[in-house]
Motif scaffolding. Structure first.
Motif, PDB file in Angstrom:
ATOM      1  N   ILE A   1       0.207   1.189 -10.024  1.00 51.69           N
ATOM      2  CA  ILE A   1      -0.719   0.813  -8.951  1.00 51.69           C
ATOM      3  C   ILE A   1       0.046   0.644  -7.645  1.00 51.69           C
ATOM      4  O   ILE A   1       1.256   0.406  -7.637  1.00 51.69           O
ATOM      5  CB  ILE A   1      -1.471  -0.510  -9.256  1.00 51.69           C
ATOM      6  CG1 ILE A   1      -0.493  -1.597  -9.699  1.00 51.69           C
ATOM      7  CG2 ILE A   1      -2.589  -0.319 -10.232  1.00 51.69           C
ATOM      8  CD1 ILE A   1      -1.135  -2.963  -9.870  1.00 51.69           C
ATOM      9  N   THR A   2      -0.676   0.789  -6.543  1.00 45.10           N
ATOM     10  CA  THR A   2      -0.171   0.473  -5.208  1.00 45.10           C
ATOM     11  C   THR A   2      -1.065  -0.624  -4.654  1.00 45.10           C
ATOM     12  O   THR A   2      -2.286  -0.491  -4.658  1.00 45.10           O
ATOM     13  CB  THR A   2      -0.209   1.707  -4.294  1.00 45.10           C
ATOM     14  OG1 THR A   2       0.634   2.722  -4.858  1.00 45.10           O
ATOM     15  CG2 THR A   2       0.282   1.382  -2.897  1.00 45.10           C
ATOM     16  N   SER A   3      -0.452  -1.719  -4.184  1.00 44.92           N
ATOM     17  CA  SER A   3      -1.260  -2.877  -3.787  1.00 44.92           C
ATOM     18  C   SER A   3      -0.587  -3.620  -2.641  1.00 44.92           C
ATOM     19  O   SER A   3       0.642  -3.602  -2.494  1.00 44.92           O
ATOM     20  CB  SER A   3      -1.439  -3.822  -4.989  1.00 44.92           C
ATOM     21  OG  SER A   3      -2.050  -5.029  -4.606  1.00 44.92           O
ATOM     22  N   SER A   4      -1.404  -4.283  -1.840  1.00 44.71           N
ATOM     23  CA  SER A   4      -0.876  -5.154  -0.788  1.00 44.71           C
ATOM     24  C   SER A   4      -0.479  -6.514  -1.362  1.00 44.71           C
ATOM     25  O   SER A   4       0.104  -7.336  -0.663  1.00 44.71           O
ATOM     26  CB  SER A   4      -1.932  -5.347   0.304  1.00 44.71           C
ATOM     27  OG  SER A   4      -3.108  -5.932  -0.251  1.00 44.71           O
TER      28      SER A   4
ATOM     29  N   TYR B   1       2.825  -8.959  -7.287  1.00 45.17           N
ATOM     30  CA  TYR B   1       2.645  -9.516  -8.625  1.00 45.17           C
ATOM     31  C   TYR B   1       4.011  -9.818  -9.229  1.00 45.17           C
ATOM     32  O   TYR B   1       4.923  -8.993  -9.156  1.00 45.17           O
ATOM     33  CB  TYR B   1       1.900  -8.530  -9.535  1.00 45.17           C
ATOM     34  CG  TYR B   1       0.527  -8.167  -9.063  1.00 45.17           C
ATOM     35  CD1 TYR B   1      -0.468  -9.128  -8.945  1.00 45.17           C
ATOM     36  CD2 TYR B   1       0.219  -6.851  -8.721  1.00 45.17           C
ATOM     37  CE1 TYR B   1      -1.745  -8.791  -8.500  1.00 45.17           C
ATOM     38  CE2 TYR B   1      -1.046  -6.501  -8.282  1.00 45.17           C
ATOM     39  CZ  TYR B   1      -2.024  -7.481  -8.170  1.00 45.17           C
ATOM     40  OH  TYR B   1      -3.269  -7.141  -7.726  1.00 45.17           O
TER      41      TYR B   1
ATOM     42  N   VAL C   1       3.321  -2.051   1.554  1.00 43.76           N
ATOM     43  CA  VAL C   1       2.581  -2.157   0.288  1.00 43.76           C
ATOM     44  C   VAL C   1       3.575  -2.140  -0.874  1.00 43.76           C
ATOM     45  O   VAL C   1       4.687  -1.621  -0.754  1.00 43.76           O
ATOM     46  CB  VAL C   1       1.552  -1.015   0.118  1.00 43.76           C
ATOM     47  CG1 VAL C   1       0.497  -1.082   1.191  1.00 43.76           C
ATOM     48  CG2 VAL C   1       2.246   0.341   0.132  1.00 43.76           C
TER      49      VAL C   1
END
Length: 430
Positions: free
Chosen positions: A290-293, A296, A317
């Motif tokens: 995944i690519t996320s701002s 985690y 990101v």
């Protein structure tokens, strides 16, 4: 003279009768539909397909499988149950042992403890004191039924699966059947895979119902009841028929292999074409999940239990990569693992080993948050030359420089040794 001739004739007839009966001996298969009666086994209620119960699925598959075998004159079929009743584990294995069966096949439906129901597919178990902890839940699930019946409590009361003595005895008892069981299990799982089912392979586990069977024995988990696709398939007539056909074909192939025995008594397997040695690829491949701002940390539910995650921050990101390999076969397995975990849009990304950035460098993001770190924080106390910036109300603390990804990973490992974890590799452009 008459008496002597009569004895000779009787002896001759006895030999003929023995040879005839031996030639006529059918290949005996004991079919065991797991659970039954008050023991419904794994179950799940769906709004559209209704209640799916393991005891119903297993009986449906076994009856279809038995009907196919009974049409073949070479086979004799014995059922541990043909109706909705609960035979104890002792009764089931006693039936097989008393009949001197050639095969014991127990059919079950799996269930995973995860509420996300990402686990799916078939798997076949053969007896063995396996150390693979992934199989522990299956062992517990299938062995717990011994407490439903007083006869089983008594029979299994002295068996301690954690005892070295028990495991040694188990190995000696089962070693003569293990190879044949593995061959049959492989035939079963190969057939599942050929017809589009996801096969989790053949595994060894300490299952009581296999331990007590004095013949080649397998336990087939035909799918996961808490996986919707598996449950819908197994709850349908078509799904049960297809499952039974795959097992039937495996039994036929297994019997052919047995009939090709050598004089040494080992099974002659079909020779497999020699495969060329796999050549390493030029690139290392990681699976982009995944690519996320959002950042985690390790163990976050968003990562769905996957380990070996490398996080690279690029252009503001976070990109989360799973595992790394330079072998095509392993890359494909890693991609399938990611998709099975729920990352349906995952894909493989190639990285040139030890490639230096020509327009920037890598650094390590130690912390990102709305508050400044105090001067006595563990990070600032442990490291010198930590850079701090503030962007849009967020404080960022970074450390070190590396001109390649491998260098950045080494730097990250050094920080972990110092107790600084959950850092992120950040790509910085000049």
């Amino acid at each position: 003279m008459y008496k002597q001739n009569f004895k000779i004739i009787l002896s001759f007839l006895a030999i003929l009768l023995f040879n005839f009966s031996s030639a006529q001996k059918k290949f005996t298969v004991v079919l065991d539909a797991g659970h039954g009666g008050g023991d419904i086994g794994a179950n799940r209620n769906y709004s559209d397909i209704g209640l799916v119960q393991e005891k119903d699925v297993t009986l449906g598959i076994v009856l279809k499988l038995g009907a196919m075998l009974e049409k073949n004159k070479d086979f004799k079929v014995i059922y541990t149950r043909k109706i909705d009743e609960y035979p104890s584990l002792t009764d089931r294995t006693n039936i097989a042992n008393r009949s001197k069966a050639d095969l014991f096949i127990s059919v079950h439906v799996n269930s995973s403890p995860s509420k996300t129901a990402t686990a799916r597919g078939t798997e076949t178990f053969v007896q063995g004191p396996a150390q693979n902890r992934e199989n522990l839940e299956v062992a517990k699930q299938e062995n717990n039924v011994i407490y439903l019946d007083e006869k089983d409590k008594e029979t299994f009361s002295s068996y301690d699966p954690s005892s070295p003595e028990s495991l040694i005895a188990l190995k000696l008892q089962q070693s003569k059947y293990l190879e044949n069981s593995l061959i049959l299990g492989t035939f079963v799982e190969d057939n599942f895979a050929k017809t589009g089912r996801y096969s989790r392979g053949v595994k060894q586990e300490n299952l009581h119902i296999l331990r007590r069977s004095a013949m080649p024995s397998i336990l087939i988990e035909t799918g996961f009841v808490n996986n919707y696709d598996d449950a819908a398939f197994l709850n349908s007539e078509q799904g049960r028929q297809e499952t039974a056909e795959n097992i039937y074909k495996a039994i036929i192939d297994y019997k052919k292999a047995v009939d090709r025995k050598t004089s040494s008594g080992t099974i002659v397997k079909k020779p497999e074409p020699e495969k060329p040695a796999e050549v390493a690829l030029k690139n290392d491949f990681r699976i982009l999940l995944i690519t996320s701002s959002v950042k985690y940390n390790d163990g976050d539910p968003a990562l769905k239990g996957l380990n070996y995650i490398l996080t690279i921050k690029e252009g503001g990101v976070y990109k989360y990569y799973y595992s790394v390999t330079n072998m095509a076969s392993t890359r494909d397995i890693n991609l399938r693992t990611a998709k099975d975990a729920g990352f349906k849009n995952a894909y493989a990304v190639g990285f040139m080993p030890n490639q230096k950035l020509s327009t920037g460098y890598y650094t390590i993001e130690l912390y990102a948050g709305p508050d400044k770190l105090s001067s006595n924080s563990f990070i600032l106390q442990s490291l010198k030359d930590v850079d701090r910036t503030k962007t849009n109300g967020t404080f960022y603390y970074t450390y070190g420089k590396a001109d390649s990804l491998e260098g950045a990973i080494d730097l990250q490992k050094d920080l972990e040794k110092k107790g600084i974890k959950n850092t992120v590799i950040q790509k910085v452009y000049k």
